[in-house]
Enzyme design. Sequence first.
Site, short mmCIF file in Angstrom:
data_model
loop_
_atom_site.label_atom_id
_atom_site.label_comp_id
_atom_site.label_asym_id
_atom_site.label_seq_id
_atom_site.Cartn_x
_atom_site.Cartn_y
_atom_site.Cartn_z
N HIS A 1 -33.44 24.47 -12.11
CA HIS A 1 -34.74 25.08 -11.79
C HIS A 1 -35.49 25.43 -13.07
O HIS A 1 -36.69 25.18 -13.19
CB HIS A 1 -34.54 26.38 -11.00
CG HIS A 1 -33.96 26.25 -9.63
ND1 HIS A 1 -32.91 26.99 -9.18
CD2 HIS A 1 -34.33 25.46 -8.57
CE1 HIS A 1 -32.65 26.69 -7.92
NE2 HIS A 1 -33.49 25.75 -7.52
N LYS B 1 -31.61 29.47 6.00
CA LYS B 1 -30.57 29.72 4.98
C LYS B 1 -30.09 31.15 5.00
O LYS B 1 -30.86 32.07 5.29
CB LYS B 1 -31.13 29.41 3.58
CG LYS B 1 -31.32 27.94 3.32
CD LYS B 1 -31.56 27.68 1.84
CE LYS B 1 -31.73 26.20 1.56
NZ LYS B 1 -32.06 25.93 0.15
N ARG C 1 -33.61 15.39 -6.95
CA ARG C 1 -32.38 15.02 -7.65
C ARG C 1 -31.84 13.67 -7.17
O ARG C 1 -31.19 12.95 -7.91
CB ARG C 1 -31.29 16.08 -7.42
CG ARG C 1 -31.55 17.37 -8.16
CD ARG C 1 -30.75 18.51 -7.59
NE ARG C 1 -31.24 18.83 -6.25
CZ ARG C 1 -30.86 19.88 -5.54
NH1 ARG C 1 -29.95 20.71 -6.02
NH2 ARG C 1 -31.37 20.11 -4.35
N SER D 1 -27.86 25.34 -6.20
CA SER D 1 -27.47 26.74 -6.03
C SER D 1 -26.18 26.83 -5.22
O SER D 1 -25.30 27.64 -5.50
CB SER D 1 -28.58 27.52 -5.34
OG SER D 1 -29.75 27.49 -6.12
P1 ADP Z 1 -35.35 25.44 -1.19
O1 ADP Z 1 -34.49 26.32 -0.30
O2 ADP Z 1 -36.82 25.67 -0.98
O3 ADP Z 1 -34.99 23.99 -1.19
P2 ADP Z 1 -34.11 25.65 -3.82
O4 ADP Z 1 -34.06 26.87 -4.69
O5 ADP Z 1 -32.80 25.13 -3.31
O6 ADP Z 1 -35.12 26.04 -2.65
O7 ADP Z 1 -34.84 24.48 -4.59
C1 ADP Z 1 -36.18 24.60 -5.00
C2 ADP Z 1 -36.64 23.25 -5.55
O8 ADP Z 1 -35.93 22.96 -6.75
C3 ADP Z 1 -36.40 22.07 -4.60
O9 ADP Z 1 -37.49 21.18 -4.68
C4 ADP Z 1 -35.16 21.41 -5.16
O10 ADP Z 1 -35.13 20.02 -4.87
C5 ADP Z 1 -35.36 21.67 -6.65
N1 ADP Z 1 -34.09 21.69 -7.39
C6 ADP Z 1 -32.97 22.37 -7.08
N2 ADP Z 1 -32.01 22.16 -8.00
C7 ADP Z 1 -32.55 21.32 -8.93
C8 ADP Z 1 -32.05 20.70 -10.13
N3 ADP Z 1 -30.80 20.89 -10.54
N4 ADP Z 1 -32.89 19.92 -10.83
C9 ADP Z 1 -34.15 19.70 -10.38
N5 ADP Z 1 -34.69 20.24 -9.26
C10 ADP Z 1 -33.89 21.03 -8.54
#
Ligand code: ADP
Length: 168
Positions: A26, A50, A100, A138
Amino acid sequence: MKEVNDMTQGRVAIFPGSFDPLTNGHLNLIERSSKLFDEVIVLIATNTSKQYLFSLEERRRHVTEAVATFPNVSVDVLNDTLVVHYARSKNVQALIRGVRNTLDFEYEHAIAVANRQQDSTIETVLLYADASYRHLSSSLIKEVARFGGSLDGMVPPTIEVAIKEKIQ
Ligand code: ADP
């Protein structure tokens, strides 16, 4: 870091997500978006499907500490409103999301189309994950922590401490 209300005119993007917890993947997207846009708001949202490890306030604290060195990045939380409605209210031009793999692509496509149906003036900008972080999620981080593994290089050090405190 900026306060959301200090935002000046210019290209503003929001990066919405759960950030439960914020990972180095992130953070990499936040840093890259901060170079593309005048202002970036990291928007901590609650996804109704979630269950979270950290409360909204805890997630806000973690993200705020982690982005403190980026001068044009601020943090806000989304309360009972749609991301596009929030975006409208802050004169935001773009929503940043990360991709990803192909699973992410399908998921992000559905969200982008739904958001566009709500407000076609706001564009979704997808950034490809950096090769060094594309394996990070996460949920993987929480799984590794549950079994006592090292989170070195996966999350900022203060978040690693917070996860270990929460899980033990
Ligand atoms: P959500 O529950 O809205 O998917 P996340 O916190 O899981 O929230 O992810 C937010 C965004 O960050 C999403 O678009 C996800 O694809 C992206 N994301 C999560 N992990 C990574 C990573 N390691 N590298 C790039 N983008 C990521």
